[in-house]
Scaffold this active site. Structure first.
Site, PDB file in Angstrom:
ATOM      1  N   HIS A   6      35.260   9.724 -25.199  1.00  0.00           N
ATOM      2  CA  HIS A   6      35.206  10.974 -25.949  1.00  0.00           C
ATOM      3  C   HIS A   6      35.257  10.742 -27.456  1.00  0.00           C
ATOM      4  CE1 HIS A   6      36.093  14.205 -22.732  1.00  0.00           C
ATOM      5  NE2 HIS A   6      35.467  13.173 -22.194  1.00  0.00           N
TER       6      HIS A   6
ATOM      7  N   HIS B 169      32.589   7.426 -13.897  1.00  0.00           N
ATOM      8  CA  HIS B 169      33.194   8.149 -12.788  1.00  0.00           C
ATOM      9  C   HIS B 169      33.558   7.247 -11.614  1.00  0.00           C
ATOM     10  CE1 HIS B 169      31.533  12.312 -14.195  1.00  0.00           C
ATOM     11  NE2 HIS B 169      32.352  11.733 -15.051  1.00  0.00           N
TER      12      HIS B 169
END
Length: 765
Positions: A102, A291
């Site tokens: 992020h 993920h």
């Protein structure tokens, strides 16, 4: 009795109308009263006065670190769960991967802004975006490491390195790491992230009128927003913003506008990641790779969660998103509202994410927080262990943005390729992660540490190593005379050098004269670079280069890049001399010439300005509703110019006839080609009046007050230096009768600064 203008009966702070003793608020500010005011002060961010470490040499300090010990310290910390914020699966690795992702993921290719380079995740607005929920905890967990290494390790480097270490403790082979990121010490006030209606809430809780609606299928690069929409709200933010709507890093994991449609999500993913400089394979690698680890958190309804860090009470001490349910963490954690893990082994690098995605059918369900997510249709599908409750097994989870990779034909092909070749997938994710976390660092000269890969990546705008000796002062003198005798005009030489150097942008350290990409596609054909004239200049310079290099008996050579800059310096010296001021323009050799094979043409084309006030260039076809002078300010900021440097450069470039189309707008002189302060004298003179040519007020006539004859013409990017109060006061300095010599010397200093912006081979930044 409470006064009518203070119904809460609160005291008023004497500064800025701030209330004391209750809800915090401020009275109207300058920008509230004068919304069209050009914020010139944005050029003066990152002042040394704000940096408590401005006396330190970060490169020297970082290189003294025992790098392997640093990594051991980080990895040990990631496996020590804390009671105040328990680690999922007793491993903080996935949490640090998310934080690093992020931090780096704010990068956007259109203007190079965002990215991990200054650890802007520590400041508003980014630290309080709802998509960054609980990254405040991740940084606080790393404080013991930052405390130990102090000024030798920036937060920006630590955040990315922690992500790498998180991957490595879960047996993923990272591609490499380059340090050298310098921390910011104040919020970035110049980057536009979209309308700030977030207030710490998801945008689906914001009035629809606050968003830019549209559909990706209708999008054309460089348009302000999507045009038309066969469906409801997909891409909410205008180009060049990379996220799908404000307060996101990439896209909404529940699908556009929470619609739960994987097909729409795929279109949104493709556009968002393209704006982040990622192709389809890199996009799938990042999503599927990221993920493979950890879980998502959605155990508590979002309306129960407290304010983001910037709005949290003072006793929270920088923490936001207070969760009052249960322990407020661990099994009760709330972040994005989606709950669960993608794999059976959330702390181990393997291919089960793709096996699960492609091997099962999935159906929509709701998380405990009410968010849309997906679970296997088959009740006998594998389970995933609970992150905190020993022995409990939970259903696997996929997000709408995951299912998008399965239903989109191109993404699915890549998924199948990765599924069938795990080694290839590992390498693809390793390289994509390296690009993601280093994309904004610029040339490899800036990378520090023992893990910098030897490979040169095309996205790094590589240049060949110099394998010849530099020219000396005697050679420079010889080349200067050849340039003066070449028949090339002052305007043409200045244009070539300025066009080469001024494409630099400090946001991601791309562009600049080094490499001589001004002579290659696509830059050599940009219309603002006067391509026909540029071609003639470059041919003449190549002839001079070839003759000079062929006459050398040793290993001494001059590059085309150096010759382009030297030509501009010679032209500025001549223009100053013709104006009555003798000056030597600094010149530092050492630039090299790169090749088309080392140039990512598509990526580099994003450096082409849509508007460039230095050349009075503005592309109306783009459809930007932002006034040209505001984009001009942005260009100056990307060149790290101060307001005086910006002002003096414009005044000089105008009299040196640098308009891209040879127009006379802003050429306020009867002596074009001479480096005079005439631009400022005319601009500040009361002998003229300034009359718009039409209602658009883009072009103006400069008319004599006595008689009304039009003497000059101008653009908004000319007149702003007389209109804006801060810029006018600077312009008046250079307009004074005694200012000619000051003007020339200040122009030369600013010129040299721009010519040297990309010379990371000789400067420490």
């Amino acid at each position: 009795m409470k006064p009518l203008n203070n119904p809460e009966g609160l005291e008023k702070c004497p500064f800025m109308g701030t209330r004391v003793g209750g809800a915090i608020g401020t009275g109207p500010q300058n920008d509230d009263w004068w919304p069209n005011r050009l914020q010139v002060e944005l050029l003066h961010q990152e002042q040394p006065a704000a940096n408590p470490l401005s006396d330190e040499n970060y490169k020297e300090l970082f290189n003294k670190i025992d790098f392997q010990q640093l990594k051991q310290d980080i990895k040990a910390l990631l496996l020590e769960s804390k009671d105040w914020w328990p680690a999922d699966y007793a491993n903080y690795g996935p949490q640090m991967i998310r934080m690093a992702w992020h931090s780096a993921g704010t990068y956007r290719i259109a203007d190079g802004r965002g990215g991990a380079g200054q650890a802007m995740q520590r400041f508003a607005p980014i630290n309080s975006w709802w998509d960054n929920g609980n990254t405040d905890k991740s940084r606080r967990l790393l404080w013991p490491i930052k405390k130990k290494y102090g000024s030798a390790l920036s937060w920006a480097d630590l955040i990315v390195l922690a992500g790498n270490c998180g991957l490595e403790i879960m047996n993923f082979p990272t591609f490499g790491f380059g340090g050298g990121r310098r921390d910011a010490w104040e919020p970035d006030r110049s980057t536009y992230w979209g309308p700030e209606f977030w207030n710490g809430k998801p945008v689906d809780q914001v009035p629809a009128s606050a968003n830019h609606k549209g559909h990706p299928d209708e999008m054309v690069h460089n348009n302000l927003r999507w045009q038309g929409s066969p469906k409801e709200a997909y891409f909410d933010l205008e180009n060049p913003l990379a996220a799908s709507h404000q307060a996101l890093i990439y896209v909404n994991p529940e699908g556009p506008a929470n619609n739960g449609d994987p097909h729409d999500s795929a279109r949104e993913i493709r556009e968002s990641f393209a704006r982040m400089a990622m192709g389809d394979e890199e996009t799938v690698a990042l999503i599927a790779g990221g993920h493979a680890f950890g879980k998502s958190h959605g155990m508590v309804a979002p309306d129960k969660i407290g304010a983001a860090p910037e709005a949290a009470p003072i006793h929270a001490q920088g923490f936001g998103w207070h969760n009052p349910v249960g322990s407020g963490n661990g099994a009760n954690t709330m972040t994005n509202g989606i709950e669960g893990s993608w794999t059976q082994n959330p702390t181990q690098w393997d291919n089960t994410y793709l096996e699960n995605l492609l091997g099962h059918d999935w159906k929509k369900v709701e998380s405990p927080a009410g968010a849309t997510q997906w679970t296997p249709v088959d009740p006998n599908a594998p389970k995933t262990p609970d992150a905190h409750i020993a022995g409990q097994m939970n259903n696997l989870m996929m997000m709408t943005s995951d299912i998008a990779l399965k239903v989109d034909p191109e993404y699915r092909k890549i998924c199948e390729k990765f599924l069938n070749d795990f080694d290839y997938f590992t390498d693809a994710f390793s390289r994509a992660w390296y690009k993601l976390t280093h994309r904004d660092m610029g040339p490899k000269e800036r990378y520090l540490g023992p893990e910098v890969p030897a490979d040169n990546m095309i996205w790094q705008d590589p240049r060949p190593d110099r394998k010849y000796d530099l020219i000396d002062e005697s050679d420079v003198a010889t080349l200067k005379q050849q340039l003066l005798d070449s028949g090339l005009t002052v305007s043409a030489l200045v244009s070539a050098a300025w066009s080469a150097a001024s494409v630099y942008r400090h946001s991601d350290k791309r562009g600049g004269a080094n490499g001589a990409r001004i002579g290659l596609e696509p830059q050599n054909n940009w219309e603002m670079n006067r391509p026909e004239e540029l071609s003639r200049v470059l041919q003449t310079l190549r002839d001079i280069q070839s003759k000079f290099n062929s006459q050398q008996t040793g290993n001494k050579q001059v590059s085309l890049a150096d010759l382009i800059v030297l030509g501009g310096c010679v032209a500025v010296e001549k223009a100053a001399r013709d104006a009555g001021v003798s000056v030597t323009v600094p010149f530092t050799p050492g630039r090299v010439d790169t090749t088309l094979e080392l140039t990512d043409v598509e990526s580099f084309n994003w450096l082409k300005p849509v508007s460039d006030g230095f050349k009075n260039y503005h592309n109306d076809k783009v459809g930007y509703r932002v006034p040209p002078e505001r984009i001009f300010l942005d260009r100056a900021q990307l060149l790290t110019l101060t307001a005086p440097e910006w002002t003096v450069l414009v005044g000089g470039l105008r009299v040196l006839e640098q308009n891209y189309d040879y127009a006379k707008h802003g050429v306020f002189t009867e002596r074009p080609g001479q480096l005079t302060n005439d631009f400022f004298q005319v601009l500040t003179s009361m002998d003229y009046e300034w009359v718009p040519q039409d209602q658009r007020e883009m072009l103006f006539n400069i008319n004599e007050r006595n008689g009304g004859a039009t003497r000059y013409t101008a653009t908004r990017c000319d007149l702003i230096f007389g209109s804006n109060a801060q810029l006018r006061n600077i312009a008046e300095v250079y307009a004074a009768d005694d200012a000619q010599e000051r003007f020339v010397h200040d122009f030369v200093a600013a010129w040299n600064k721009v010519m040297m912006l990309d010379r990371y081979d000789v400067k420490d930044e």
